[in-house]
Design an enzyme around this catalytic site. Structure first.
Site, PDB file in Angstrom:
ATOM      1  N   ASP A  56       0.843  -1.197   0.000  1.00  0.00           N
ATOM      2  CA  ASP A  56       0.000   0.000   0.000  1.00  0.00           C
ATOM      3  C   ASP A  56       0.884   1.256   0.000  1.00  0.00           C
ATOM      4  OD1 ASP A  56      -2.528   1.146  -0.040  1.00  0.00           O
ATOM      5  OD2 ASP A  56      -2.778   1.104   2.132  1.00  0.00           O
ATOM      6  N   HIS A  86      -5.724  -5.851   0.658  1.00  0.00           N
ATOM      7  CA  HIS A  86      -5.731  -4.532   0.013  1.00  0.00           C
ATOM      8  C   HIS A  86      -4.367  -4.228  -0.614  1.00  0.00           C
ATOM      9  CE1 HIS A  86      -6.583  -0.256  -0.552  1.00  0.00           C
ATOM     10  NE2 HIS A  86      -5.441   0.007   0.066  1.00  0.00           N
ATOM     11  N   HIS A 142      -4.674   2.664  -7.076  1.00  0.00           N
ATOM     12  CA  HIS A 142      -5.835   2.369  -6.231  1.00  0.00           C
ATOM     13  C   HIS A 142      -7.123   2.179  -7.038  1.00  0.00           C
ATOM     14  CE1 HIS A 142      -3.486   2.873  -2.592  1.00  0.00           C
ATOM     15  NE2 HIS A 142      -4.528   2.442  -1.905  1.00  0.00           N
ATOM     16  N   HIS A 190      -6.951  -1.309  -8.098  1.00  0.00           N
ATOM     17  CA  HIS A 190      -7.333  -2.111  -6.920  1.00  0.00           C
ATOM     18  C   HIS A 190      -8.861  -2.163  -6.790  1.00  0.00           C
ATOM     19  CE1 HIS A 190      -9.023  -1.984  -2.849  1.00  0.00           C
ATOM     20  NE2 HIS A 190      -8.160  -2.946  -2.569  1.00  0.00           N
TER      21      HIS A 190
HETATM   22 ZN    ZN Z   1      -4.520   1.955   0.117  1.00  0.00          ZN
END
Ligand code: ZN
Length: 366
Positions: free
Chosen positions: A172, A273, A256, A259
């Site tokens: 992340d 995540h 993101h 994602h």
């Molecule tokens: Zn994140």
């Protein structure tokens, strides 16, 4: 000139064993607190947290979090907090428990303490919650009026937690700089406050990246031994504070959004995540036309850290064109941060970047 905005949580406390001092740091927030955490985390911290609060004359109770940041779960815990009439909610655990606490605090107008027990995401410092369906599909970003009043990170808990959480946080955090830099370069790039990124937001994102590159591998080795070293302190700060300040103030971009697109496919729900974000990062670098050498360097760094570099590693062994099309379409939704990239985005280009990133990941890892 467009307005620049920088905003942050007012208090960040990090160190070995700081859970035992939560009462001291949260004393000014009120007389009663509700701890929100799943069963495992409650077993781990409820005793210490309650004792610390009570030593400062603060009543503390707890509620078991069921695991998903869904509207239903937020409403259930908000009712609990309202019935008990508490002043503060403490979200302990991973990003989902913390995001739930932030939404509860917002709905019931309470103070928030965020207490990550794993360094797996940059949720703890931010003023937004990521809302998922009960099945785990990304639904929306929910923006709150304010940041958590206190972010408390006990590095002893971080190091003792399973290593894969820490590795996910590195994934992340690795994305932060690439995304913030894209938003900074884009003429209309915006951060999460609807303003232009400040130099501070941009630079903190770069520091996040440098810290990760310098310390991640050593820190992961230490966490495998449940050891708290200076590298563990550095990477915990990068995963939590720098990545959090970086993404909110610097802005997100393609990684993101990809994602979020990947969460549309049930096959990816077992991947964390940070793992899915890492696939997004490599795809973003392909989308941006970065050099082979640089993309391969990031893939090698990811692999050494234990992060996925192919779609197969996040549950998508042989994705169809239709599936990748679905991911790309969701990633390019109008409200998505992918439009912070400094060039026009199309679903076809995104699907091709994901497919190519997967192929390069296979080549480098073979
Ligand atoms: Zn994140």
């Amino acid at each position: 000139m467009a307005t620049k905005i920088f905003s942050t949580a007012p208090n960040y406390v990090q160190g070995r064993g700081v859970t035992a001092n939560i009462g001291d740091h949260a004393e000014q927030l009120g007389d009663s607190a509700l701890l929100i955490a799943d069963e495992i985390v409650l077993d781990l911290v409820a005793g210490t947290v309650t004792e610390s609060f009570e030593s400062r004359g603060i009543d503390a109770t707890s509620v078991t979090f069921k695991g998903e940041v869904s509207t239903t779960e937020i409403e259930r815990i908000t009712d609990e907090a309202t019935t008990q009439g508490v002043d503060t909610v403490v979200g302990a655990g991973g990003g989902k428990a913390i995001d739930t606490a932030k939404s509860v605090a917002d709905a019931a107008e309470l103070a928030t303490v965020s207490m990550p027990t794993v360094a797996s995401t940059d949720a703890p410092t931010s003023s937004l919650s990521v809302i998922y369906s009960e099945q785990g599909e990304f639904e929306e970003y929910q923006f709150h009026e304010s940041h958590p009043e206190l972010v408390l990170v006990d590095t002893e808990l971080i190091a003792a937690a399973p290593t894969h959480f820490f590795v996910s946080g590195v994934g992340d955090a690795l994305a932060t700089w690439f995304e913030a830099d894209a938003a900074y370069q884009a003429t209309n790039g915006q951060n999460f406050f609807g303003g232009r990124p400040t130099r501070a937001g941009h630079t903190l994102s770069e520091l996040c990246y440098e810290t990760i590159r310098e310390h991640a591998h050593a820190a992961i080795q230490a966490v495998e031994q449940n050891a708290v070293t200076e590298s563990v302190e550095a990477v915990t700060e990068a995963n939590t504070l720098l990545s959090g300040l970086g993404f909110e103030n610097g802005g997100l971009a393609a990684a993101h959004s990809i994602h979020n697109g990947l969460t549309q496919l049930e096959e990816t729900h077992d991947a964390s995540h940070g793992e899915k974000v890492n696939i997004g990062t490599i795809a973003q670098l392909v989308l941006e036309g970065r050099s082979n050498a640089f993309i391969e360097e990031i893939i090698t760094f990811s692999q050494t850290a234990g992060l996925p570099v192919t779609l197969g590693e996040i549950g998508l062994d042989d994705p169809s064109d239709e599936q990748l099309g679905q991911v790309a379409k969701a990633a390019c939704a109008e409200e998505e941060t992918i439009h912070n990239e400094p060039f026009a985005i199309t679903p076809a280009a995104v699907a091709d970047a994901i497919r190519t990133a997967d192929a390069v990941g296979h080549t480098v890892s073979e």
